[in-house]
Write a protein that holds these residues in place. Structure first.
Motif, PDB file in Angstrom:
ATOM      1  N   LEU A  83     -11.331   9.464  10.826  1.00 17.96           N
ATOM      2  CA  LEU A  83     -10.360   9.447   9.906  1.00 17.96           C
ATOM      3  C   LEU A  83     -10.761   8.590   8.659  1.00 17.96           C
ATOM      4  N   GLU A  84     -11.244   7.107   9.108  1.00 18.17           N
ATOM      5  CA  GLU A  84     -11.721   6.261   8.303  1.00 18.17           C
ATOM      6  C   GLU A  84     -12.939   6.840   7.414  1.00 18.17           C
ATOM      7  N   GLN A  85     -13.861   7.498   8.094  1.00 21.88           N
ATOM      8  CA  GLN A  85     -14.826   8.358   7.324  1.00 21.88           C
ATOM      9  C   GLN A  85     -14.582   9.176   6.681  1.00 21.88           C
ATOM     10  N   THR A  86     -13.620   9.948   6.844  1.00 22.64           N
ATOM     11  CA  THR A  86     -13.201  11.083   6.123  1.00 22.64           C
ATOM     12  C   THR A  86     -12.300  10.842   4.876  1.00 22.64           C
ATOM     13  N   TYR A  87     -11.582  10.026   5.039  1.00 20.01           N
ATOM     14  CA  TYR A  87     -10.748   9.416   3.825  1.00 20.01           C
ATOM     15  C   TYR A  87     -10.980   8.191   3.577  1.00 20.01           C
ATOM     16  N   PRO A  88     -12.115   7.928   2.807  1.00 20.39           N
ATOM     17  CA  PRO A  88     -12.503   6.414   2.447  1.00 20.39           C
ATOM     18  C   PRO A  88     -11.527   5.981   1.108  1.00 20.39           C
ATOM     19  N   ARG A  89     -10.696   6.785   0.713  1.00 25.41           N
ATOM     20  CA  ARG A  89      -9.749   6.214  -0.302  1.00 25.41           C
ATOM     21  C   ARG A  89      -8.274   5.854   0.443  1.00 25.41           C
ATOM     22  N   TRP A  90      -8.427   5.762   1.810  1.00 27.95           N
ATOM     23  CA  TRP A  90      -7.275   5.037   2.489  1.00 27.95           C
ATOM     24  C   TRP A  90      -7.634   4.112   3.320  1.00 27.95           C
ATOM     25  N   ARG A  91      -7.016   2.999   3.218  1.00 26.47           N
ATOM     26  CA  ARG A  91      -7.116   1.885   4.232  1.00 26.47           C
ATOM     27  C   ARG A  91      -6.209   2.347   5.717  1.00 26.47           C
ATOM     28  N   ILE A  92      -6.622   2.798   6.758  1.00 24.80           N
ATOM     29  CA  ILE A  92      -5.841   3.105   7.728  1.00 24.80           C
ATOM     30  C   ILE A  92      -5.974   1.791   8.956  1.00 24.80           C
ATOM     31  N   ARG A  93      -4.661   1.701   9.202  1.00 27.47           N
ATOM     32  CA  ARG A  93      -4.461   0.621  10.152  1.00 27.47           C
ATOM     33  C   ARG A  93      -3.323   0.885  11.273  1.00 27.47           C
ATOM     34  N   ARG A  94      -3.300   0.296  12.319  1.00 24.35           N
ATOM     35  CA  ARG A  94      -2.270   0.718  13.413  1.00 24.35           C
ATOM     36  C   ARG A  94      -1.300  -0.725  13.496  1.00 24.35           C
ATOM     37  N   ARG A  95      -0.211  -0.628  13.055  1.00 21.99           N
ATOM     38  CA  ARG A  95       0.740  -2.085  13.376  1.00 21.99           C
ATOM     39  C   ARG A  95       1.063  -2.215  14.593  1.00 21.99           C
ATOM     40  N   SER A  96       1.484  -3.743  14.792  1.00 23.26           N
ATOM     41  CA  SER A  96       1.822  -4.137  15.996  1.00 23.26           C
ATOM     42  C   SER A  96       2.953  -3.404  16.760  1.00 23.26           C
ATOM     43  N   GLY A 138       2.845  -0.376  16.890  1.00 22.91           N
ATOM     44  CA  GLY A 138       2.276   0.905  17.400  1.00 22.91           C
ATOM     45  C   GLY A 138       2.495   2.044  16.395  1.00 22.91           C
ATOM     46  N   MET A 139       3.021   1.794  15.321  1.00 21.74           N
ATOM     47  CA  MET A 139       2.986   2.953  14.026  1.00 21.74           C
ATOM     48  C   MET A 139       1.710   2.905  13.194  1.00 21.74           C
ATOM     49  N   TRP A 140       1.431   3.926  12.831  1.00 20.26           N
ATOM     50  CA  TRP A 140      -0.046   4.082  12.029  1.00 20.26           C
ATOM     51  C   TRP A 140       0.133   3.967  10.704  1.00 20.26           C
ATOM     52  N   THR A 141      -0.356   3.243   9.829  1.00 17.38           N
ATOM     53  CA  THR A 141      -0.299   3.262   8.426  1.00 17.38           C
ATOM     54  C   THR A 141      -1.578   3.887   7.682  1.00 17.38           C
ATOM     55  N   ALA A 142      -1.366   4.140   6.407  1.00 18.06           N
ATOM     56  CA  ALA A 142      -2.467   4.513   5.506  1.00 18.06           C
ATOM     57  C   ALA A 142      -2.018   4.084   4.117  1.00 18.06           C
ATOM     58  N   THR A 143      -2.787   3.148   3.402  1.00 12.10           N
ATOM     59  CA  THR A 143      -2.499   2.590   2.156  1.00 12.10           C
ATOM     60  C   THR A 143      -3.724   3.066   1.265  1.00 12.10           C
ATOM     61  N   ARG A 144      -3.225   3.845   0.132  1.00 13.88           N
ATOM     62  CA  ARG A 144      -4.226   4.411  -0.519  1.00 13.88           C
ATOM     63  C   ARG A 144      -4.797   3.414  -1.567  1.00 13.88           C
ATOM     64  N   VAL A 145      -6.126   3.345  -1.434  1.00 13.55           N
ATOM     65  CA  VAL A 145      -6.919   2.275  -2.167  1.00 13.55           C
ATOM     66  C   VAL A 145      -6.681   2.382  -3.643  1.00 13.55           C
ATOM     67  N   VAL A 146      -6.999   3.478  -4.323  1.00 14.22           N
ATOM     68  CA  VAL A 146      -6.749   3.645  -5.595  1.00 14.22           C
ATOM     69  C   VAL A 146      -5.187   4.420  -5.929  1.00 14.22           C
ATOM     70  N   ALA A 147      -4.607   3.570  -6.929  1.00 10.04           N
ATOM     71  CA  ALA A 147      -3.064   4.215  -7.062  1.00 10.04           C
ATOM     72  C   ALA A 147      -3.039   5.584  -7.646  1.00 10.04           C
ATOM     73  N   PRO A 148      -2.170   6.651  -7.141  1.00 15.50           N
ATOM     74  CA  PRO A 148      -2.163   7.960  -7.824  1.00 15.50           C
ATOM     75  C   PRO A 148      -1.886   7.887  -9.379  1.00 15.50           C
ATOM     76  N   THR A 149      -2.328   8.955  -9.849  1.00 15.04           N
ATOM     77  CA  THR A 149      -1.976   9.029 -11.366  1.00 15.04           C
ATOM     78  C   THR A 149      -0.448   9.352 -11.306  1.00 15.04           C
ATOM     79  N   ALA A 150       0.199   9.381 -12.584  1.00 18.68           N
ATOM     80  CA  ALA A 150       1.416   9.868 -12.596  1.00 18.68           C
ATOM     81  C   ALA A 150       1.650  11.251 -12.230  1.00 18.68           C
ATOM     82  N   ALA A 151       0.797  12.401 -12.556  1.00 14.17           N
ATOM     83  CA  ALA A 151       0.793  13.468 -12.103  1.00 14.17           C
ATOM     84  C   ALA A 151       0.787  13.665 -10.862  1.00 14.17           C
ATOM     85  N   GLN A 152      -0.268  13.000 -10.012  1.00 13.15           N
ATOM     86  CA  GLN A 152      -0.477  12.878  -8.665  1.00 13.15           C
ATOM     87  C   GLN A 152       1.019  12.665  -8.077  1.00 13.15           C
ATOM     88  N   SER A 153       1.594  11.484  -8.618  1.00  9.75           N
ATOM     89  CA  SER A 153       2.890  11.011  -7.942  1.00  9.75           C
ATOM     90  C   SER A 153       3.791  11.927  -7.903  1.00  9.75           C
TER      91      SER A 153
END
Length: 103
Positions: A42-55, A57-72
């Motif tokens: 997943l890290e290699q496939t989605y480099p625009r997302w920072r993927i982490r596991r929280r303490s 046990g939940m999984w998070t993904a934070t987009r590195v580049v903010a989406p445009t208004a149209a994408q949002s």
């Protein structure tokens, strides 16, 4: 005058000689777990997302580049929080489709 035959690993092996290489001398690492392997993919496939596991046990993904208004407006999220890595992978596929079709 001819040059003496050269020795290579095949001729040494035929004689029964062994030479410890750095790769065979190292201890073998245990195979990564399914979750570790999936996380790496997943890290290699989605480099625009920072993927982490929280303490928790939940999984998070934070987009590195903010989406445009149209994408949002089309549903591209800045942050994902899901209970399993499989669920996060599925959500990232959906997010990827939005990011590729809406600019």
């Amino acid at each position: 005058m001819t040059a003496p035959p050269t020795e290579n690993s095949n001729t040494r092996a035929a004689r029964g000689d062994t030479i410890a290489s750095s790769t065979t001398a190292r201890q073998a690492r245990p195979a990564p777990s399914k979750a570790e392997a999936q996380f790496a993919v997943l890290e290699q496939t989605y480099p625009r997302w920072r993927i982490r596991r929280r303490s928790t046990g939940m999984w998070t993904a934070t987009r590195v580049v903010a989406p445009t208004a149209a994408q949002s407006a089309a549903g591209l999220q800045r942050y994902l929080l899901l209970p399993t890595l499989d669920a996060l992978a599925a959500a990232l596929v959906e997010q990827f489709v939005i990011a590729q079709t809406v600019r």
